[in-house]
Enzyme design. Structure first.
Site, short mmCIF file in Angstrom:
data_model
loop_
_atom_site.label_atom_id
_atom_site.label_comp_id
_atom_site.label_asym_id
_atom_site.label_seq_id
_atom_site.Cartn_x
_atom_site.Cartn_y
_atom_site.Cartn_z
CG ASN A 272 2.06 0.92 3.81
OD1 ASN A 272 3.13 1.50 3.67
ND2 ASN A 272 1.90 -0.36 3.51
N GLY A 273 0.40 -1.35 5.95
CA GLY A 273 0.89 -2.22 7.02
C GLY A 273 -0.01 -3.41 7.18
CE1 TYR B 57 11.67 -4.96 -6.96
CE2 TYR B 57 10.00 -5.35 -5.27
CZ TYR B 57 10.37 -5.28 -6.60
OH TYR B 57 9.44 -5.52 -7.57
CB CYS C 26 11.78 -11.49 5.17
SG CYS C 26 12.56 -9.95 4.73
N GLY D 10 1.42 0.01 -5.03
CA GLY D 10 0.10 -0.60 -5.12
C GLY D 10 -0.54 -0.30 -6.44
CB CYS E 280 12.10 -5.15 10.50
SG CYS E 280 11.38 -6.78 10.21
CB CYS F 93 7.07 -9.76 5.17
SG CYS F 93 6.69 -8.15 5.91
CB CYS G 275 -0.90 0.07 1.23
SG CYS G 275 -2.02 -1.29 1.37
CB CYS H 57 10.56 -2.58 6.29
SG CYS H 57 10.79 -3.64 4.88
CB SER I 3 14.36 -3.41 -9.17
OG SER I 3 14.39 -4.72 -9.66
CG ASP J 17 16.93 -9.02 -9.72
OD1 ASP J 17 16.66 -7.83 -9.50
OD2 ASP J 17 16.11 -9.84 -10.14
CG ASP J 18 15.70 -6.28 -6.45
OD1 ASP J 18 14.92 -7.04 -5.86
OD2 ASP J 18 15.51 -5.88 -7.62
N1 LIG Z 1 7.83 4.96 -10.99
C1 LIG Z 1 9.04 4.42 -10.87
N2 LIG Z 1 10.09 4.95 -11.43
C2 LIG Z 1 11.27 4.40 -11.29
N3 LIG Z 1 11.51 3.31 -10.59
C3 LIG Z 1 10.52 2.76 -10.01
C4 LIG Z 1 9.25 3.27 -10.13
N4 LIG Z 1 8.42 2.52 -9.48
C5 LIG Z 1 9.16 1.56 -8.94
N5 LIG Z 1 10.42 1.70 -9.25
C6 LIG Z 1 11.46 0.86 -8.82
O1 LIG Z 1 11.45 -0.19 -9.74
C7 LIG Z 1 11.67 -1.38 -9.10
C8 LIG Z 1 10.72 -2.39 -9.66
O2 LIG Z 1 10.92 -2.39 -11.05
P1 LIG Z 1 11.41 -3.63 -11.93
O3 LIG Z 1 12.65 -4.21 -11.51
O4 LIG Z 1 11.41 -3.10 -13.31
O5 LIG Z 1 10.26 -4.66 -11.79
P2 LIG Z 1 10.18 -5.90 -10.83
O6 LIG Z 1 9.09 -5.52 -9.86
O7 LIG Z 1 9.78 -6.99 -11.72
O8 LIG Z 1 11.50 -6.06 -10.19
C9 LIG Z 1 11.58 -1.09 -7.62
O9 LIG Z 1 12.84 -1.14 -7.12
C10 LIG Z 1 11.15 0.32 -7.48
O10 LIG Z 1 11.89 0.94 -6.52
S1 SF4 Z 2 10.06 -9.01 7.39
FE1 SF4 Z 2 11.34 -8.24 5.71
S2 SF4 Z 2 9.93 -7.22 4.32
FE2 SF4 Z 2 8.87 -7.50 6.28
S3 SF4 Z 2 9.16 -5.60 7.39
FE3 SF4 Z 2 10.80 -6.99 8.03
S4 SF4 Z 2 12.50 -6.58 6.59
FE4 SF4 Z 2 10.69 -5.67 5.73
MG LIG Z 3 13.29 -5.94 -10.77
#
Ligand SMILES: Nc1ncnc2c1ncn2[C@@H]1O[C@H](COP(=O)(O)OP(=O)(O)O)[C@@H](O)[C@H]1O
Ligand code: SF4
Ligand SMILES: [Mg+2]
Ligand SMILES: Nc1ncnc2c1ncn2[C@@H]1O[C@H](COP(=O)(O)OP(=O)(O)O)[C@@H](O)[C@H]1O
Ligand SMILES: Nc1ncnc2c1ncn2[C@@H]1O[C@H](COP(=O)(O)OP(=O)(O)O)[C@@H](O)[C@H]1O
Ligand SMILES: Nc1ncnc2c1ncn2[C@@H]1O[C@H](COP(=O)(O)OP(=O)(O)O)[C@@H](O)[C@H]1O
Ligand code: SF4
Ligand code: SF4
Ligand code: SF4
Ligand SMILES: [Mg+2]
Ligand SMILES: [Mg+2]
Ligand SMILES: [Mg+2]
Lengths: 476, 476, 476, 476
Positions: D117-118, D257, D452, D43, D449, D398, D17, D251, D299, D361-362
């Site tokens: 949100n939460g 991410y 996870c 969201g 936190c 989470c 959210c 968090c 990301s 990747d993240d």
């Molecule tokens: N409007 C936005 N502009 C730029 N980056 C964004 C936006 N919305 C989300 N993000 C970033 O993009 C990431 C998600 O995008 P992406 O990697 O393309 O998709 P996925 O959710 O599949 O990983 C998140 O880290 C978020 O922080």
């Molecule tokens: S469990 Fe992970 S995703 Fe959930 S609040 Fe803690 S650090 Fe964030």
């Molecule tokens: Mg991504």
């Protein structure tokens, strides 16, 4: 299981179109909307309006009822001082906006819109010829032929091109055309379908029926004559008779069922009165001792009143017509056989129980609905059910702009009246005689088309047309 | 300019709701759909169905007509062997789905759905009390009070809670409730609104009017009695009389106008026959020499037939009712003053010209529509126009589930009959007498509510309620 | 006040169309849908698919994005083993489905559908001639001329008619046609727009770019050659070279911006690599001392990476591109001036603060967006902002199927680089040189069109065409 | 066959959210719309805005993206000087508007709206208690519990009731409430989810992330502290700390991410910089000889840049992210196995061929997407594929407002890193260490936190809660 049931009566002939046009009014599209609203009974599947301001055309079309298609914003997008409109009752294809009229094209020499009520029997032949010359058709509508004939005409003026085009088509046409300069309206030489002229202060109006004038508080001026073509522009209204003369053959069925009872057609003849006369004549021809006369509402009401009066039997409303019947009905599985008709009509046992009932309807096409109605009346307790039809047996399809089943489906084309009576399970059945019908219609009997009752078509067919129209079915 | 014109007759009282329920049929939702279709005349603004399979509830609601809301996929998403449904004619807010019934809640002890026809006069008072206890209301509907009363009841069984809740509300209720186990239906002790029981093979049905049974080919069993509560579940149907006895006060106006003419209500009394009797009585009370009797269609037809028969005057249909009238109408500026009524009705000059006309309608509320009708008839050539109303003058609003104007807007609350006659421009005007009306209704006159004609309300008001209901307007 | 802001970048040239076709696959329409999805960047306003089963054509069109137009039921209504599709980026009219391709017609000799990428410079002239012969045009699209030329051709076979028609048009065309027998695809003699051939097992595919093949896991076969016409039917693929030879003039701007970076065009040349080469060359031509190089994402990324590598400066992403940017944006009044670009891009102060920043973009059309970007970067704290453009100054519109502003609106058509630098408020501004650009593109520099950078149009104009295309503006 | 494929990455955790609120601006709803637009990434399933003018609340909700829900007329129906808004990423039910926030109720003492949100871990327990007291829940959302707690509170002032209610819930909440008098915003004592304060001239704003302020050109003021509750009304902003103190547990995954890279959270810490630091740390921990480093866009970009810089390896964009990816994708049958990921990402063979590739990747949740990406990179010609994840292995779900798979579905909960490497078919796989992650995050490691990654939940569970949350699966 659930299925969709169409509720446009499958046991009636249906008019295929309404035409409306207005010139010289700053609310031209609004008036057209009102006119189409009043003419809704001539076509419920789709509707369109084209307006013009001398420079540009504006257009709105949609599937469904007039009241649903034209809302505030739609109407406000139709400026201009002239407009034509069209309602359509479609036979086939249906969901395709391409077939919705008015058809509009942009020629080298300007815009043109066309609204057509009727049917052209040589449309296919002409279409093939035009396509051989490179014409590209956009719709499957026979009306589009007129437009390509105009585009391919070598005549020098626009009016001459229209006359050239309309001279080549054979069949029924009551048309309204709009150009950048004004309107043209015309009726085929036989005058098969109605088309009349009205006036609202300084504006000219054309409409399929006069009920459109009533809603507008416009004045009825006169019918457009068979074979007449009128031009309406800033010079006023101008009349032409450019086509070779032909015997009038106005559709008598308009009196029987198509037209609204509150309309006057074919020269100010009130439909309601003629329908009552048909019923009175019917009582004379086929009286039967009974306790009550009831109509199949609403179309059967005037004839039933005429029968009751003529026959000296009490009039009652033993069938109630549901107010909220739409175009379709979702039919759940568990439903009884007679569902369709029950949705539209319900019997009133208090009226019918233990009575000898005469039930009057305007026409009988397949017999399926009549059969259900007779059963419903009997189930409500009637002792006897006598069916009276205020027109003769229908034995042949119409090719002049009416949606009709094939000949085979017309029960009277292959069954005797006694066989039909048995099928509909009535105690007695009588149709009005041809002579009786024509006697009740004003003027000379020869001026009316009655082909669907007699198979005497006022326009002859070529062999190609006969095949195309399915007049002769392939011997199997 | 273009504006939207509502076409729900502003010159009539309107029933606010229809209720339907079925238990024990594998197509419960389909049957409910059909039932609501047949009961459409009791509410055209919104509709909802909730079905249940013992475990879960399924719900579909929408704004508009039954036929438009429930399509194939909507109905297929409503499984289960029981269902309740509701049609709503809304007064205000309108576009808000939150007020559309059945209302559904999930309690600690299971699901509950409620469909209510009627109006609770102590709803506001109860709401304030409940809110003080922490209740959160989701809608502005008085019906929601019943649900919170059930939730807050301390009674131990679910049935006891329902009885507890319904014992606290005062006013009119014909309700259907659905739980995970079955249906509960009840009628307030006065029996103000109708509610009847039907049977389709092994399934039980409840419906506001019997016309719903006819469409389903279901059998009419009996009316639920005033003050009766029935429980329908896998044990069959069980009857209770849990409320303190009260004098019956069934709405007499259902006979006059609300119910469908093909329905039987209040113990198998056929509405059509009663309406004709009202007309016959009217002819006796206020006969006038005339050439023809015409109804204001369709609601005026039975009374007009009764008048014509009783008065020995010819019945005609001088006003034609348009088949395609929807809920609203787009009205362009140029339109004449009487537009609204013209869209619904058109006069037939052939019938009316040079005639002395008696025009019969069921009731007269504000007088605005009657005035337009009289003018329309005169414009069509009538020599004299005599208006006859088959019920007494309406002098006070209804607080029992009928949408009525305020007292001030009821023309008869502040004008004499002669003043009304002048206003509607009729040559003569007569209403049916109260005695005449009650004589035409079956059984004892005392068993009917007639408060809108007499101001004698069968349920007394507290001062707070009087203020709330606007009974006494602030002195200005 | 609230207004709608279009978000299709007003400061870029835009490709006008994508073309796709497939023959010989039982899921032809599904493949076409996927292909159009991958080619979405070449047209976002409307899309259409026509499929065929040898007998009949099936068609679905809509306004909006591929993913929104084609849902399950839409795709299931497109049976057949062949299909063509089209995405459109529209300049004007817009909301009119009539202009959405593929165009479909029904000739005397069968069905024809056409999808066209490019622009015909003699379309108006040809249209007037065709209309004089009675042709009726349905759309305002130049592509419809091809269809009427085919219909009016006197050649005997269908293929000969197509060749006849395409020989008469001048300008850019990469077209896919579908008949009842198979597909025809062709590229104009200059090869202005790309069009390539792929293969998925036994099916043939044509597509504007190879990224469409990747999504389908199809194999890239080869580019259709300039002036080549291929016929695909149950006999396989057949190649023709029916047009008079001409010098190739392939659009170099596809490398710079239009094509997707993961596509190969003009003979397997990878776009991504060329874009990096443009950036490396740019660093060589106009290096500037700086702390970081950032792209205008996403189109500027490859050139920025090339610049960073070539220039030995750190690459960063100092502007973040919003993922959820649609076609339009509702802009409330209170918004700041630079709203539009803020919705698409946001600066990251942590990256930019106190830095000397080189910002790399692919092209600069009006300068308005660049100006906003420079300001945004400076607001985030950058010490210096040096703008580098990986293509030469644009001085003239494109008439070959690219949506471009008028000459007047092209900032470089009337301003020196120094003037532009001042306008966009950059510390320095440099464009790539023409030679630099052509050196980075594979093969001979003469095989590319570069008219928008040089005003040297590969196809000469008649005086009439010049006027029509607005090349010479009326002296005021 | 055709099916619908959801494209919300199934291989990521998802924020559930976004919350936004503004007080004291005449375009409150417009600002809220812009804020929600900027917070779309938190969201994407539904969104709602409630505005207030002191007297009345106005509400608009819809399913889908912010840009699609709020058009001109929707925004114009939201007058008032204060508003709150909410974006929702829904887990289950989905299509139900009832669960869309802000939730709104009308109490005896006025209107209340809530955006949350939460996630509350004792929601079920509280709900059962409240229902026993007669509370009727309208939604299945845990957030509704807060509203009923307020309604049932016996505290005398409204603020005291809110504090009473929030003191009873356990779990994560960043909430914005609106009453007829102003806004209340609060963050749970652990501060699990972010929530910050901004200012636009004289108006106060609260938002989940600062990127919402950037779009509005509003100033960032400060984060709301863990356990802080602020009241905003015409007296200005007032801060309270009404809850018992608790250890902060913000968090950490927001850094990794969830948050937008251009946001600052938890006290002005720039997300982009932290992500780069995570990548640099990752290079230090698990360097591998390679030719290029590529991100999984978007990301993965900052961490990949950090890795490339820290590791001295060239950064490239070897995967191209499609601009037009929506929420769902129609997937035709013939498609290959890896379809989902191909729609979102395409490999660039020119970049990858014959290269040793590090792909960053993240996070890695299920491993399914990573597996497809590795295969795609290899198919494009890469010699070696080394996967690097800029966060530790995820071993537990989470319960604090993030949509996560069950423990069983988390690949690292039951597989060793070597097993995961095999599954995703990488040549090597390394995660960032817990210490490495915490070292890269600003401030004390204990304030975050990381449950996870470690299963050390900052809020203890009762046995009932454990069962309910599915923490312990029934032994089969
Ligand atoms: N409007 C936005 N502009 C730029 N980056 C964004 C936006 N919305 C989300 N993000 C970033 O993009 C990431 C998600 O995008 P992406 O990697 O393309 O998709 P996925 O959710 O599949 O990983 C998140 O880290 C978020 O922080
Ligand atoms: S469990 Fe992970 S995703 Fe959930 S609040 Fe803690 S650090 Fe964030
Ligand atoms: Mg991504
Ligand atoms: N479905 C129906 N079929 C037949 N009559 C109906 C139906 N629904 C309502 N009625 C009757 O029609 C009357 C209302 O119709 P009508 O007079 O045409 O409109 P108005 O509401 O303007 O009086 C009511 O008396 C009602 O009993
Ligand atoms: N708007 C209208 N108002 C009154 N009568 C109409 C209207 N439209 C059509 N009619 C008449 O109603 C008849 C058709 O109605 P009805 O008998 O109820 O249905 P069906 O088409 O099943 O016979 C036609 O005779 C027509 O003249
Ligand atoms: N689906 C796509 N995936 C990746 N890149 C794309 C896609 N579609 C277009 N592109 C590339 O993105 C560029 C346009 O994107 P961008 O720079 O973000 O917007 P703008 O059109 O405002 O420059 C073009 O160069 C095009 O090649
Ligand atoms: S055939 Fe029948 S329906 Fe057709 S025009 Fe003649 S009379 Fe009318
Ligand atoms: S007040 Fe009139 S309308 Fe209301 S219940 Fe009584 S009789 Fe019926
Ligand atoms: S003028 Fe420019 S954009 Fe047009 S085709 Fe030539 S190079 Fe491409
Ligand atoms: Mg009929
Ligand atoms: Mg009435
Ligand atoms: Mg760009």
């Amino acid at each position: 299981m659930i299925k969709e049931l169409p509720l446009i009566s499958p046991d009636k002939f249906h008019d295929e179109c309404a035409v409306f046009g207005v010139y010289g009014h700053e609310e031209a599209a609004n008036l057209t909307y009102l006119g189409l609203y009043a003419l809704q009974h001539r076509g419920q599947e789709a509707s369109g309006i084209v307006s013009g301001d001398g420079d540009q055309f504006f257009v709105q079309k949609g599937m469904g009822l007039v009241a649903d298609i034209y809302n505030k914003s739609v109407l406000e997008s139709l400026p201009g001082y002239m407009a034509i409109g069209h309602n359509r009752y479609s036979t086939a294809g249906g969901q395709d906006l391409k077939n919705v009229q008015p058809l509009i094209v942009n020629f080298a020499f300007g815009n043109l819109a066309l609204a057509h009520n009727g049917n052209l029997i040589n449309a296919q032949v002409l279409r093939h010829e035009l396509e051989a010359y490179g014409a590209i058709f956009q719709s499957t509508s026979d009306s589009e032929v007129i437009i390509h004939l105009i585009a391919h005409s070598r005549a020098s003026t626009f009016l001459a091109r229209v006359i050239d085009a309309l001279s080549q088509v054979r069949g029924a046409f009551s048309v309204a055309l709009m150009t950048d300069n004004g309107l043209i309206a015309a009726r085929d030489p036989h005058g098969l379908r109605p088309l009349c002229i009205g006036r609202l202060r300084s504006s000219w109006i054309v409409a399929s029926e006069t009920c459109a004038f009533d809603l507008l508080d416009a004045e009825y001026v006169r019918e457009i004559e068979p074979g007449e073509l009128i031009v309406i522009n800033d010079q006023g209204l101008e009349s032409h008779h450019p086509f070779p003369q032909a015997d009038p053959a106005m559709c008598v069925f308009e009196y029987v069922y198509f037209a609204r009872p509150d309309s006057r057609i074919y020269g100010a003849n009130a439909v309601y009165g003629i329908r009552k006369a048909l019923g009175r004549q019917l009582a004379q021809e086929s009286w039967v001792p009974a306790d009550i006369v009831i109509p199949v509402p609403d179309s059967g009401v005037p004839a039933a009143l005429g029968y009751a009066e003529g026959g000296g039997i009490r009039f009652e409303t033993g069938l109630i017509r549901n107010h909220y019947v739409g175009r379709t009905f979702i039919e759940p599985e568990q439903s009884i056989r007679h569902f369709g008709v029950k949705v539209k009509l319900n019997a009133v046992p208090e009226v019918l129980a233990d009575k000898r009932v005469v039930v009057v309807d305007d026409s009988l096409v397949r017999g399926t609905t009549s059969r259900k109605i007779v059963k419903m009346i009997r189930q409500a307790g009637a002792k006897e059910v006598h069916v009276r039809i205020s027109s003769p047996p229908i034995i042949s399809p119409c090719f002049y702009g009416i949606d009709t089943p094939t000949k085979k489906e017309l029960i009277a084309s292959s069954h005797s009246i006694e066989e039909i009576r048995k099928y509909i399970t009535a105690d007695s059945l009588a149709y009005l005689s041809l002579e009786g019908m024509l006697k009740s219609a004003p003027g000379s009997p020869t001026q009316y088309c009655n082909a669907c009752f007699t198979e005497k078509y006022p326009i002859s067919f070529t062999r190609a047309e006969e095949l195309q129209l399915g007049l002769f079915e392939p011997s199997a």
